[in-house]
Design an enzyme around this catalytic site. Sequence first.
Site, mmCIF file in Angstrom:
data_model
loop_
_atom_site.group_PDB
_atom_site.id
_atom_site.type_symbol
_atom_site.label_atom_id
_atom_site.label_comp_id
_atom_site.label_asym_id
_atom_site.label_seq_id
_atom_site.Cartn_x
_atom_site.Cartn_y
_atom_site.Cartn_z
ATOM 1 N N VAL A 95 -11.982 -23.988 -13.189
ATOM 2 C CA VAL A 95 -11.384 -24.714 -14.384
ATOM 3 C C VAL A 95 -11.453 -26.401 -14.551
ATOM 4 O O VAL A 95 -10.710 -27.350 -14.904
ATOM 5 C CB VAL A 95 -9.880 -24.915 -13.336
ATOM 6 C CG1 VAL A 95 -9.557 -23.904 -12.976
ATOM 7 C CG2 VAL A 95 -10.480 -25.555 -11.986
ATOM 8 N N HIS A 105 -7.254 -19.260 -15.373
ATOM 9 C CA HIS A 105 -7.250 -19.743 -13.983
ATOM 10 C C HIS A 105 -6.566 -21.809 -14.804
ATOM 11 O O HIS A 105 -5.837 -22.316 -13.160
ATOM 12 C CB HIS A 105 -8.039 -19.951 -13.283
ATOM 13 C CG HIS A 105 -7.940 -18.322 -12.541
ATOM 14 N ND1 HIS A 105 -9.118 -17.615 -11.649
ATOM 15 C CD2 HIS A 105 -7.764 -17.185 -12.867
ATOM 16 C CE1 HIS A 105 -8.825 -16.834 -11.383
ATOM 17 N NE2 HIS A 105 -8.286 -16.651 -12.275
ATOM 18 N N CYS A 109 6.222 -38.150 -12.709
ATOM 19 C CA CYS A 109 6.526 -38.102 -13.732
ATOM 20 C C CYS A 109 7.328 -39.801 -14.026
ATOM 21 O O CYS A 109 8.453 -39.804 -13.428
ATOM 22 C CB CYS A 109 7.740 -36.299 -14.230
ATOM 23 S SG CYS A 109 7.619 -36.710 -15.442
ATOM 24 N N GLY A 135 -21.769 -15.483 -12.435
ATOM 25 C CA GLY A 135 -21.109 -16.305 -11.447
ATOM 26 C C GLY A 135 -19.792 -16.056 -11.011
ATOM 27 O O GLY A 135 -19.321 -17.273 -10.731
ATOM 28 N N THR A 136 -19.338 -14.711 -10.636
ATOM 29 C CA THR A 136 -17.904 -14.747 -10.203
ATOM 30 C C THR A 136 -18.138 -13.264 -8.764
ATOM 31 O O THR A 136 -18.769 -12.263 -9.325
ATOM 32 C CB THR A 136 -17.098 -14.605 -10.625
ATOM 33 O OG1 THR A 136 -15.539 -14.041 -9.826
ATOM 34 C CG2 THR A 136 -17.650 -13.266 -11.847
HETATM 35 C C1 BV8 Z 1 -2.099 -12.950 -10.192
HETATM 36 C C2 BV8 Z 1 -7.477 -22.073 -9.497
HETATM 37 C C3 BV8 Z 1 -0.349 -11.366 -10.328
HETATM 38 C C4 BV8 Z 1 -6.870 -22.349 -8.463
HETATM 39 C C5 BV8 Z 1 -7.941 -19.978 -8.591
HETATM 40 C C6 BV8 Z 1 -1.945 -10.578 -2.279
HETATM 41 C C7 BV8 Z 1 -0.224 -11.945 -2.815
HETATM 42 C C8 BV8 Z 1 -0.621 -12.319 -3.606
HETATM 43 C C9 BV8 Z 1 -0.981 -12.223 -4.803
HETATM 44 C C10 BV8 Z 1 -2.327 -11.465 -4.165
HETATM 45 C C11 BV8 Z 1 -2.049 -10.253 -2.750
HETATM 46 N N1 BV8 Z 1 -3.231 -9.686 -3.374
HETATM 47 C C12 BV8 Z 1 -3.815 -9.529 -4.364
HETATM 48 C C13 BV8 Z 1 -3.479 -11.217 -4.380
HETATM 49 C C14 BV8 Z 1 -3.967 -11.401 -6.973
HETATM 50 C C15 BV8 Z 1 -4.418 -12.341 -6.236
HETATM 51 C C16 BV8 Z 1 -6.286 -11.837 -5.629
HETATM 52 O O1 BV8 Z 1 -6.671 -11.936 -6.975
HETATM 53 N N2 BV8 Z 1 -6.208 -12.826 -4.267
HETATM 54 C C17 BV8 Z 1 -7.275 -12.115 -3.652
HETATM 55 C C18 BV8 Z 1 -8.449 -13.128 -3.248
HETATM 56 C C19 BV8 Z 1 -6.533 -11.154 -2.674
HETATM 57 N N3 BV8 Z 1 -4.704 -12.853 -7.442
HETATM 58 C C20 BV8 Z 1 -3.481 -13.914 -8.175
HETATM 59 O O2 BV8 Z 1 -2.680 -14.425 -7.131
HETATM 60 C C21 BV8 Z 1 -3.433 -14.062 -9.739
HETATM 61 N N4 BV8 Z 1 -2.305 -14.133 -10.360
HETATM 62 O O3 BV8 Z 1 -2.690 -11.967 -9.781
HETATM 63 O O4 BV8 Z 1 -0.461 -12.455 -10.519
HETATM 64 C C22 BV8 Z 1 0.215 -11.595 -9.021
HETATM 65 C C23 BV8 Z 1 1.542 -12.786 -8.603
HETATM 66 C C24 BV8 Z 1 2.266 -11.702 -7.606
HETATM 67 C C25 BV8 Z 1 1.563 -11.287 -6.198
HETATM 68 C C26 BV8 Z 1 0.564 -10.099 -6.710
HETATM 69 C C27 BV8 Z 1 0.334 -10.567 -7.750
HETATM 70 C C28 BV8 Z 1 -4.004 -15.801 -9.503
HETATM 71 C C29 BV8 Z 1 -5.680 -15.854 -8.663
HETATM 72 C C30 BV8 Z 1 -5.818 -17.541 -9.895
HETATM 73 C C31 BV8 Z 1 -6.267 -18.263 -8.644
HETATM 74 N N5 BV8 Z 1 -6.446 -19.493 -8.848
HETATM 75 N N6 BV8 Z 1 -7.808 -21.116 -8.907
HETATM 76 C C32 BV8 Z 1 -8.632 -23.953 -8.644
HETATM 77 O O5 BV8 Z 1 -9.515 -23.414 -8.470
HETATM 78 O O6 BV8 Z 1 -7.716 -24.661 -7.729
HETATM 79 S S1 BV8 Z 1 -8.692 -18.465 -7.902
HETATM 80 C C33 BV8 Z 1 -10.765 -19.191 -7.411
HETATM 81 O O7 BV8 Z 1 -10.834 -18.526 -7.822
HETATM 82 C C34 BV8 Z 1 -10.944 -20.173 -8.886
HETATM 83 O O8 BV8 Z 1 -10.713 -19.957 -9.697
HETATM 84 C C35 BV8 Z 1 -11.928 -18.908 -8.799
HETATM 85 O O9 BV8 Z 1 -12.748 -19.571 -10.510
HETATM 86 C C36 BV8 Z 1 -12.117 -17.668 -8.772
HETATM 87 C C37 BV8 Z 1 -12.698 -17.067 -8.508
HETATM 88 O O10 BV8 Z 1 -13.575 -17.119 -7.380
HETATM 89 P P1 BV8 Z 1 -15.227 -16.839 -8.406
HETATM 90 O O11 BV8 Z 1 -15.352 -17.703 -9.562
HETATM 91 O O12 BV8 Z 1 -15.956 -15.725 -8.395
HETATM 92 O O13 BV8 Z 1 -16.080 -18.749 -7.911
HETATM 93 P P2 BV8 Z 1 -16.815 -17.486 -5.976
HETATM 94 O O14 BV8 Z 1 -17.415 -18.940 -5.138
HETATM 95 O O15 BV8 Z 1 -15.688 -16.691 -5.042
HETATM 96 O O16 BV8 Z 1 -17.803 -17.191 -6.380
HETATM 97 C C38 BV8 Z 1 -19.236 -17.833 -7.473
HETATM 98 C C39 BV8 Z 1 -19.778 -16.719 -6.951
HETATM 99 O O17 BV8 Z 1 -21.293 -17.105 -7.951
HETATM 100 C C40 BV8 Z 1 -20.488 -16.253 -5.982
HETATM 101 O O18 BV8 Z 1 -20.747 -14.931 -5.874
HETATM 102 C C41 BV8 Z 1 -22.326 -16.908 -5.395
HETATM 103 O O19 BV8 Z 1 -23.697 -15.683 -5.557
HETATM 104 C C42 BV8 Z 1 -22.255 -16.877 -7.480
HETATM 105 N N7 BV8 Z 1 -23.220 -17.937 -7.435
HETATM 106 C C43 BV8 Z 1 -23.075 -19.461 -6.291
HETATM 107 N N8 BV8 Z 1 -24.273 -20.187 -7.281
HETATM 108 C C44 BV8 Z 1 -24.608 -19.141 -8.589
HETATM 109 C C45 BV8 Z 1 -24.210 -18.281 -8.179
HETATM 110 N N9 BV8 Z 1 -24.580 -17.301 -9.557
HETATM 111 C C46 BV8 Z 1 -25.925 -17.335 -10.190
HETATM 112 N N10 BV8 Z 1 -26.419 -18.598 -10.823
HETATM 113 C C47 BV8 Z 1 -25.741 -19.246 -9.408
HETATM 114 N N11 BV8 Z 1 -26.086 -20.538 -9.919
HETATM 115 ZN ZN ZN Z 2 9.249 -34.992 -15.804
#
Ligand code: BV8
Ligand code: ZN
Length: 241
Positions: free
Chosen positions: A103, A119, A147, A187-188
Amino acid sequence: MDADLNAARRAVRDCRSMCVLTGAGVSAESGVPTFRGPGGMWKNRDPMSLATPEAFEEDPKTVWEWYQWRRGLIRKCSPNAGHAAIARIEREKEDFLLVTQNVDGLHRLAGSKKMAEFHGNIWIVRCTGCGREEEVRDDFPVLPPRCPSCEALLRPGVVWFGEQIPSAALSESLAMLERCDVLLIAGTSSVVQPSASFAYAVARRRGTVIEVNLEETPISDVARYSFRGRTGELLPAILCA
Ligand code: BV8
Ligand code: ZN
């Protein structure tokens, strides 16, 4: 590793249609804390407990303090070689889409244009009352901000857990997943849905999935090539045909 790296480079060079999916690990190279890694926490609060509509409903001031802190951090960061390599390959491909979970807006700063912000974007704020959207780069003097038109609470223009992915970004991404020859995932941690399912959608129809990540993830054995390493180094190596 070298044989695979050369094979992955060839797959990227020879493909017509390419999709790239990025996560926090790409921006980590610019100093942006990742979501789940060290430094991603804030005041010992788990981001998963803050990035939800319920948290905002209950305590908008604390949620905004977290976002204001992140905006302040990101403001000091610039795009890195990984962002630049992705912006460059976009210009070389006939059919290209970058889908980012980040983001922070760094891909756009690096020159990426054909991009879906899956996202949302931390620099956009949206009114919870009249729906007015605006890009605001400065800190808000008072939290939570209201607002200027209707006095309702403003919220960050990001997608929280439990919220739908913006429909344009979703449909554009799903269409690309149906046709891309190569999907590069960088990177995810591949735990957040629906982006964590991209690899299966492409592997199922024999597309080439390439992963670049520091650690193993749930899609590492779905990928045709899965490289352990930093995106800042591996993305230029794989994308610079
Ligand atoms: C949806 C914005 C339909 C905000 C983010 C139960 C109830 C409700 C929902 C769910 C549920 N079960 C599942 C869900 C769906 C849920 C979900 O997936 N939950 C999971 C966690 C269990 N998803 C949603 O709700 C999505 N919407 O599905 O709508 C729906 C609706 C209702 C109910 C069901 C379905 C919306 C998901 C969006 C959430 N918002 N961010 C903010 O940023 O403040 S998500 C957040 O995680 C960030 O955006 C981030 O980008 C994202 C993913 O994380 P990563 O980018 O992978 O980052 P992370 O730190 O995890 O990993 C980094 C990686 O990089 C690591 O592996 C590391 O090793 C590696 N790394 C680090 N440095 C390096 C590197 N690699 C290489 N080089 C480096 N230098
Ligand atoms: Zn307004």
